[in-house]
Design a protein around this motif. Structure first.
Motif, PDB file in Angstrom:
ATOM      1  N   TYR A  61       0.832  -1.198   0.000  1.00 50.45           N
ATOM      2  CA  TYR A  61       0.000   0.000   0.000  1.00 50.45           C
ATOM      3  C   TYR A  61       0.872   1.255   0.000  1.00 50.45           C
ATOM      4  O   TYR A  61       0.607   2.218  -0.716  1.00 50.45           O
ATOM      5  N   THR A  62       1.945   1.222   0.797  1.00 52.21           N
ATOM      6  CA  THR A  62       2.845   2.372   0.862  1.00 52.21           C
ATOM      7  C   THR A  62       3.513   2.622  -0.477  1.00 52.21           C
ATOM      8  O   THR A  62       3.578   3.764  -0.950  1.00 52.21           O
ATOM      9  N   LEU A  63       3.998   1.557  -1.092  1.00 53.12           N
ATOM     10  CA  LEU A  63       4.667   1.694  -2.387  1.00 53.12           C
ATOM     11  C   LEU A  63       3.708   2.254  -3.441  1.00 53.12           C
ATOM     12  O   LEU A  63       4.061   3.174  -4.189  1.00 53.12           O
ATOM     13  N   ASN A  64       2.500   1.740  -3.477  1.00 51.07           N
ATOM     14  CA  ASN A  64       1.519   2.234  -4.453  1.00 51.07           C
ATOM     15  C   ASN A  64       1.082   3.658  -4.148  1.00 51.07           C
ATOM     16  O   ASN A  64       0.817   4.437  -5.066  1.00 51.07           O
ATOM     17  N   SER A  65       1.007   4.012  -2.874  1.00 58.99           N
ATOM     18  CA  SER A  65       0.662   5.389  -2.503  1.00 58.99           C
ATOM     19  C   SER A  65       1.758   6.357  -2.949  1.00 58.99           C
ATOM     20  O   SER A  65       1.473   7.463  -3.425  1.00 58.99           O
ATOM     21  N   MET A  66       3.004   5.924  -2.792  1.00 57.34           N
ATOM     22  CA  MET A  66       4.114   6.771  -3.237  1.00 57.34           C
ATOM     23  C   MET A  66       4.090   6.924  -4.758  1.00 57.34           C
ATOM     24  O   MET A  66       4.382   8.007  -5.286  1.00 57.34           O
ATOM     25  N   PHE A  67       3.724   5.863  -5.465  1.00 59.12           N
ATOM     26  CA  PHE A  67       3.606   5.955  -6.918  1.00 59.12           C
ATOM     27  C   PHE A  67       2.469   6.898  -7.301  1.00 59.12           C
ATOM     28  O   PHE A  67       2.572   7.660  -8.265  1.00 59.12           O
ATOM     29  N   TRP A  68       1.382   6.868  -6.522  1.00 57.22           N
ATOM     30  CA  TRP A  68       0.248   7.788  -6.729  1.00 57.22           C
ATOM     31  C   TRP A  68       0.749   9.231  -6.653  1.00 57.22           C
ATOM     32  O   TRP A  68       0.431  10.051  -7.511  1.00 57.22           O
ATOM     33  N   VAL A  69       1.542   9.528  -5.623  1.00 53.72           N
ATOM     34  CA  VAL A  69       2.078  10.879  -5.452  1.00 53.72           C
ATOM     35  C   VAL A  69       3.011  11.222  -6.609  1.00 53.72           C
ATOM     36  O   VAL A  69       2.978  12.339  -7.139  1.00 53.72           O
ATOM     37  N   TYR A  70       3.842  10.265  -7.014  1.00 56.68           N
ATOM     38  CA  TYR A  70       4.738  10.492  -8.145  1.00 56.68           C
ATOM     39  C   TYR A  70       3.938  10.859  -9.398  1.00 56.68           C
ATOM     40  O   TYR A  70       4.287  11.796 -10.119  1.00 56.68           O
ATOM     41  N   GLY A  75       2.006  15.331 -13.332  1.00 61.91           N
ATOM     42  CA  GLY A  75       0.875  15.883 -14.065  1.00 61.91           C
ATOM     43  C   GLY A  75      -0.095  14.838 -14.579  1.00 61.91           C
ATOM     44  O   GLY A  75      -1.002  15.150 -15.340  1.00 61.91           O
ATOM     45  N   VAL A  76       0.066  13.578 -14.158  1.00 61.92           N
ATOM     46  CA  VAL A  76      -0.843  12.510 -14.569  1.00 61.92           C
ATOM     47  C   VAL A  76      -1.933  12.400 -13.505  1.00 61.92           C
ATOM     48  O   VAL A  76      -1.642  12.446 -12.303  1.00 61.92           O
ATOM     49  N   ASN A  77      -3.179  12.252 -13.949  1.00 61.36           N
ATOM     50  CA  ASN A  77      -4.275  12.100 -12.999  1.00 61.36           C
ATOM     51  C   ASN A  77      -4.268  10.665 -12.475  1.00 61.36           C
ATOM     52  O   ASN A  77      -4.622   9.731 -13.202  1.00 61.36           O
ATOM     53  N   PRO A  78      -3.884  10.441 -11.203  1.00 57.74           N
ATOM     54  CA  PRO A  78      -3.796   9.078 -10.686  1.00 57.74           C
ATOM     55  C   PRO A  78      -5.154   8.382 -10.568  1.00 57.74           C
ATOM     56  O   PRO A  78      -5.215   7.157 -10.521  1.00 57.74           O
ATOM     57  N   LYS A  79      -6.236   9.163 -10.559  1.00 54.60           N
ATOM     58  CA  LYS A  79      -7.565   8.556 -10.460  1.00 54.60           C
ATOM     59  C   LYS A  79      -7.928   7.800 -11.727  1.00 54.60           C
ATOM     60  O   LYS A  79      -8.786   6.934 -11.712  1.00 54.60           O
ATOM     61  N   GLU A  80      -7.262   8.134 -12.828  1.00 54.66           N
ATOM     62  CA  GLU A  80      -7.521   7.466 -14.111  1.00 54.66           C
ATOM     63  C   GLU A  80      -6.445   6.439 -14.426  1.00 54.66           C
ATOM     64  O   GLU A  80      -6.444   5.865 -15.511  1.00 54.66           O
ATOM     65  N   HIS A  81      -5.538   6.205 -13.514  1.00 48.34           N
ATOM     66  CA  HIS A  81      -4.423   5.276 -13.714  1.00 48.34           C
ATOM     67  C   HIS A  81      -4.735   3.947 -13.022  1.00 48.34           C
ATOM     68  O   HIS A  81      -5.469   3.919 -12.032  1.00 48.34           O
ATOM     69  N   PRO A  82      -4.201   2.833 -13.514  1.00 50.64           N
ATOM     70  CA  PRO A  82      -4.448   1.529 -12.872  1.00 50.64           C
ATOM     71  C   PRO A  82      -3.988   1.441 -11.414  1.00 50.64           C
ATOM     72  O   PRO A  82      -4.420   0.549 -10.694  1.00 50.64           O
ATOM     73  N   VAL A  83      -3.168   2.377 -10.969  1.00 45.59           N
ATOM     74  CA  VAL A  83      -2.728   2.349  -9.569  1.00 45.59           C
ATOM     75  C   VAL A  83      -3.919   2.520  -8.619  1.00 45.59           C
ATOM     76  O   VAL A  83      -3.900   2.000  -7.503  1.00 45.59           O
ATOM     77  N   LYS A  84      -4.957   3.186  -9.091  1.00 48.32           N
ATOM     78  CA  LYS A  84      -6.150   3.351  -8.249  1.00 48.32           C
ATOM     79  C   LYS A  84      -6.798   1.994  -7.975  1.00 48.32           C
ATOM     80  O   LYS A  84      -7.185   1.704  -6.837  1.00 48.32           O
TER      81      LYS A  84
END
Length: 141
Positions: A61-70, A75-84
């Motif tokens: 979860y931490t690793l994916n959250s950090m990727f979300w922030v990255y 400038g990429v919307n993380p809500k539209e990315h598979p990381v969500k």
């Protein structure tokens, strides 16, 4: 404390936010260094399977959250990315582990003790034969 020099590359209004962010990044870096100083196998050998699952889930979860922030910083919307979806999947597993932990902590019912308690707590009228036997015993004395 000495006044920090404010960089001209960004507005002065966000200086406090950037300083807090820098401090947070430093804290995360310190935690990661501490976590990485012990090998994963050594850490997991000391834990039971449920605790191992918790460590793995928190790490993922931490690793994916950090990727979300990255992604957000790029400038990429993380809500539209598979990381969500990945964060949601991990959250589901975290809830499952929490349910298992809660079930372990829940009080267990001792059925035998409960039935004895209820049986002794209920009033039972004395049978006619039992009262006659009791009255005969009293009259003999």
């Amino acid at each position: 404390m000495a006044e920090e020099e404010i960089n001209e590359d960004y507005p002065a209004e966000i200086h406090e936010y950037l300083s807090a962010f820098e401090n947070s990044i430093g804290a995360v870096d310190d935690m990661l260094k501490t976590m990485m100083s012990v090998s994963r196998n050594e850490l997991l050998q000391k834990l039971d399977p449920l605790e191992q699952a918790k460590v793995d889930l928190v790490s993922a979860y931490t690793l994916n959250s950090m990727f979300w922030v990255y992604l957000a910083t790029q400038g990429v919307n993380p809500k539209e990315h598979p990381v969500k979806q990945e964060l949601e999947r991990i959250r589901v597993y975290m809830n499952r582990v929490k349910e298992i932990t809660d079930k372990k902590k829940a009080a267990k019912l001792d059925k035998g003790a409960a039935s004895r308690f209820v049986k002794n707590a209920l009033w039972e009228p004395k049978s006619k034969n039992a009262s006659k036997v009791a009255s005969k015993g009293k009259s003999k004395k």
